[in-house]
Design a protein around this motif. Structure first.
Motif, short mmCIF file in Angstrom:
data_model
loop_
_atom_site.label_atom_id
_atom_site.label_comp_id
_atom_site.label_asym_id
_atom_site.label_seq_id
_atom_site.Cartn_x
_atom_site.Cartn_y
_atom_site.Cartn_z
N LEU A 29 0.84 -1.20 0.00
CA LEU A 29 0.00 0.00 0.00
C LEU A 29 0.88 1.25 0.00
O LEU A 29 2.10 1.14 0.02
CB LEU A 29 -0.88 0.04 1.27
N ALA A 30 0.23 2.42 0.10
CA ALA A 30 0.96 3.65 0.37
C ALA A 30 1.48 3.58 1.80
O ALA A 30 0.70 3.51 2.75
CB ALA A 30 0.04 4.85 0.19
N VAL A 31 2.80 3.57 1.96
CA VAL A 31 3.39 3.28 3.27
C VAL A 31 3.08 4.37 4.29
O VAL A 31 2.71 4.09 5.43
CB VAL A 31 4.92 3.06 3.14
N GLY A 32 3.24 5.64 3.88
CA GLY A 32 2.99 6.73 4.82
C GLY A 32 1.55 6.74 5.31
O GLY A 32 1.29 6.96 6.50
N ARG A 33 0.62 6.52 4.42
CA ARG A 33 -0.79 6.51 4.82
C ARG A 33 -1.11 5.30 5.69
O ARG A 33 -1.97 5.37 6.57
CB ARG A 33 -1.69 6.56 3.59
N THR A 34 -0.42 4.20 5.44
CA THR A 34 -0.62 3.03 6.30
C THR A 34 -0.06 3.30 7.69
O THR A 34 -0.65 2.89 8.70
CB THR A 34 0.04 1.79 5.69
N LEU A 35 1.07 4.00 7.77
CA LEU A 35 1.62 4.40 9.06
C LEU A 35 0.60 5.26 9.82
O LEU A 35 0.37 5.06 11.02
CB LEU A 35 2.91 5.18 8.86
N ILE A 36 -0.04 6.19 9.12
CA ILE A 36 -1.07 7.02 9.73
C ILE A 36 -2.20 6.15 10.27
O ILE A 36 -2.67 6.33 11.40
CB ILE A 36 -1.62 8.02 8.70
N ALA A 37 -2.65 5.19 9.45
CA ALA A 37 -3.77 4.33 9.86
C ALA A 37 -3.41 3.50 11.08
O ALA A 37 -4.23 3.32 12.00
CB ALA A 37 -4.17 3.43 8.69
N VAL A 38 -2.19 2.98 11.12
CA VAL A 38 -1.75 2.20 12.29
C VAL A 38 -1.71 3.09 13.52
O VAL A 38 -2.22 2.73 14.60
CB VAL A 38 -0.38 1.56 12.02
N MET A 39 -1.12 4.27 13.40
CA MET A 39 -0.99 5.16 14.55
C MET A 39 -2.36 5.52 15.13
O MET A 39 -2.58 5.46 16.34
CB MET A 39 -0.26 6.44 14.15
N GLU A 40 -3.30 5.87 14.25
CA GLU A 40 -4.59 6.34 14.74
C GLU A 40 -5.46 5.19 15.27
O GLU A 40 -6.20 5.37 16.24
CB GLU A 40 -5.32 7.12 13.65
N ASN A 41 -5.37 4.03 14.63
CA ASN A 41 -6.21 2.91 15.08
C ASN A 41 -5.63 2.18 16.29
O ASN A 41 -6.38 1.54 17.03
CB ASN A 41 -6.42 1.91 13.93
N TYR A 42 -4.32 2.28 16.51
CA TYR A 42 -3.68 1.57 17.61
C TYR A 42 -3.21 2.51 18.72
O TYR A 42 -2.42 2.12 19.58
CB TYR A 42 -2.49 0.75 17.08
N GLN A 43 -3.72 3.73 18.73
CA GLN A 43 -3.31 4.67 19.78
C GLN A 43 -3.96 4.32 21.12
O GLN A 43 -5.03 3.70 21.17
CB GLN A 43 -3.70 6.09 19.38
N ASN A 44 -3.29 4.72 22.17
CA ASN A 44 -3.77 4.48 23.53
C ASN A 44 -3.99 5.82 24.24
O ASN A 44 -3.51 6.87 23.79
CB ASN A 44 -2.76 3.62 24.30
N ALA A 45 -4.69 5.76 25.34
CA ALA A 45 -5.06 6.98 26.07
C ALA A 45 -3.83 7.76 26.53
O ALA A 45 -3.87 9.00 26.62
CB ALA A 45 -5.94 6.62 27.27
N ASP A 46 -2.73 7.07 26.81
CA ASP A 46 -1.53 7.76 27.29
C ASP A 46 -0.66 8.28 26.14
O ASP A 46 0.44 8.80 26.37
CB ASP A 46 -0.70 6.82 28.17
N GLY A 47 -1.15 8.16 24.90
CA GLY A 47 -0.41 8.67 23.75
C GLY A 47 0.54 7.66 23.12
O GLY A 47 1.15 7.95 22.09
N SER A 48 0.65 6.49 23.73
CA SER A 48 1.49 5.46 23.13
C SER A 48 0.74 4.79 21.98
O SER A 48 -0.46 4.95 21.81
CB SER A 48 1.87 4.41 24.18
N ILE A 49 1.47 4.02 21.19
CA ILE A 49 0.90 3.33 20.04
C ILE A 49 1.27 1.85 20.12
O ILE A 49 2.47 1.50 20.16
CB ILE A 49 1.42 3.92 18.72
N THR A 50 0.28 1.00 20.17
CA THR A 50 0.52 -0.44 20.16
C THR A 50 0.99 -0.87 18.78
O THR A 50 0.45 -0.42 17.77
CB THR A 50 -0.75 -1.21 20.54
N VAL A 51 2.01 -1.70 18.73
CA VAL A 51 2.52 -2.20 17.46
C VAL A 51 1.70 -3.42 17.05
O VAL A 51 1.59 -4.39 17.81
CB VAL A 51 4.01 -2.58 17.57
#
Length: 424
Positions: free
Chosen positions: A385-407
């Motif tokens: 896919l478009a890598v940058g946009r996929t990075l965005i999708a991962v960050m926003e969908n896997y974000q946590n309340a403390d600002g961390s991002i689950t991998v």
């Protein structure tokens, strides 16, 4: 490029196809130019034949000592007429070509009517949108808070629409590209291909990026072009070839940097990484026999969907309407990922079949197994896919309340087992 024979056979149908895209009628004008060209070619051939026979007649008269003055004068006039006709044929060829290269591809009959993206059709939707217990943030807010996404430094270096990624986010971008490549190569049967990011004008023209979209790409001082997508070098790799039927389908995939001027995008997605001048993308390209391209289009789109499914990103497949289908495409499926920070679906992949539109521009053919004469191949391309946009999708969908991002689990082997990205 369009087939002139099809235009001559049914000019009304040709113009009706253009009208679906909001284009003005063109068939009568082009057919008239073609008639003039064919008449000029016929006249040229007649005069060339006369010149050939005249040469023999003059030679015979000279051998017998007879007067050949009149025939020699005719020969001089023929030479002048032939030169003028040759110029006329070249001019008409160029005028016809200039008309044809600016006309978009003919749409598939199944493409829905509509002027813009509001008329696109949802084919299916996959994955459940996460119910957040906190207001989800957009990717740039997450990345800047983590100290790993830096637009200010990028602006100092290059200007607007660039980003500097650091640490775990830089690694995640790299991991995404490697994960996508491995999936497409190991499970989907594509051949990994490393391509130049600088190409010549013929490659850009053959893949329908020139002349219409010259303002959307970057050109170097020596006349080469930075690729807007690896579709260009991958597809153009078969330009001028006659492939054996046994070589089809040819499936190639590349991870490359891509460059777009984003002309006309002023004021759109000015914050964050959604619309940048430079970005990473995994691109799939297939070269097929004509009868196989529709099935290949579905296969390619499923390959792109598998990436999102493995990453656990909710997405939907869209069939683009007539007014939203790209210049060179006969039919396009867009994949849109759910971005909770934006509370919106955003395009993350576009998979298109161009049928023989690009092949005609770059004279790419194959020889059928039955030994018949060469035919034009069909070409397909898709983001995987478009890598940058996929990075965005991962960050926003896997974000946590403390600002961390689950991998996501699928990326952890590419990130040395890292389970979450936290502020450093």
């Amino acid at each position: 490029m369009h087939d002139l024979r099809a235009l001559r056979a049914d000019p009304a149908a040709f113009d009706a196809a253009l009208a679906r895209r909001g284009e003005a009628p063109a068939a009568i004008h082009i057919a008239s130019l073609d008639e003039d060209r064919r008449a000029a070619v016929t006249a040229l051939q007649d005069k060339q034949a006369r010149r050939k026979s005249l040469s023999k007649e003059v030679g015979a008269l000279r051998r017998t000592g007879e007067d050949s003055t009149a025939l020699e004068a005719e020969a001089v006039q023929l030479r002048e007429d032939i030169e003028k006709l040759e110029v006329l044929v070249r001019e008409l060829d160029a005028e016809i070509r200039d008309c044809l290269v600016l006309l978009p591809n003919r749409l598939d009959d199944g493409v829905p009517e509509g002027a813009d993206e509001s008329a696109n059709v949802v084919v299916h939707q996959v994955g459940e949108r996460r119910d957040f217990a906190f207001p989800p943030r957009e990717h740039f807010a997450l990345g800047e808070a983590l100290g790993l996404m830096d637009f200010e430094t990028a602006g100092k270096l290059s200007g607007a629409r660039f980003v500097v990624l650091r640490g775990a986010l830089a690694r995640m971008e790299r991991a995404l590209g490697q994960f996508m490549l491995d999936l497409h190569v190991q499970e989907h049967g594509y051949t990994e291909t490393a391509v130049p990011v600088l190409v010549n004008e013929a490659a850009m023209f053959g893949t329908d990026k020139l002349p219409k979209f010259a303002d959307q790409s970057f050109r170097t001082e020596d006349g080469r072009w930075l690729i807007p997508t690896a579709e260009v070098p991958l597809t153009a790799s078969v330009a001028g070839d006659i492939l054996p039927a046994s070589a089809l389908p040819r499936r190639m995939v590349a991870l490359s940097s891509c460059f777009r001027s984003e002309a006309g995008a002023a004021g759109r997605d000015t914050r964050g990484m959604l619309r940048q001048h430079q970005f990473q993308k995994v691109e799939m390209v297939s070269i097929t026999a004509p009868g196989d391209s529709d099935a290949e289009h579905e296969r390619m789109t499923r390959c792109a969907e598998k990436v999102l499914e493995r990453l656990g990103i909710p997405y939907r497949r869209m069939l683009l309407c007539a007014g939203d289908t790209g210049f060179g495409a006969a039919r396009t499926f867009d994949l849109e990922a759910w971005l909770p920070g934006q509370d919106a679906w955003r395009e993350i992949s576009s998979c298109s079949t161009t049928r023989d539109f690009q092949a005609r521009r770059m004279n790419a053919r194959y020889r059928p197994a039955d030994g018949a004469g060469p035919e034009f191949v069909h070409t397909l391309n898709g983001s995987g896919l478009a890598v940058g946009r996929t990075l965005i999708a991962v960050m926003e969908n896997y974000q946590n309340a403390d600002g961390s991002i689950t991998v996501p689990q699928a990326l952890r082997p590419y990130m040395n087992g890292l389970a979450a990205i936290s502020a450093r």
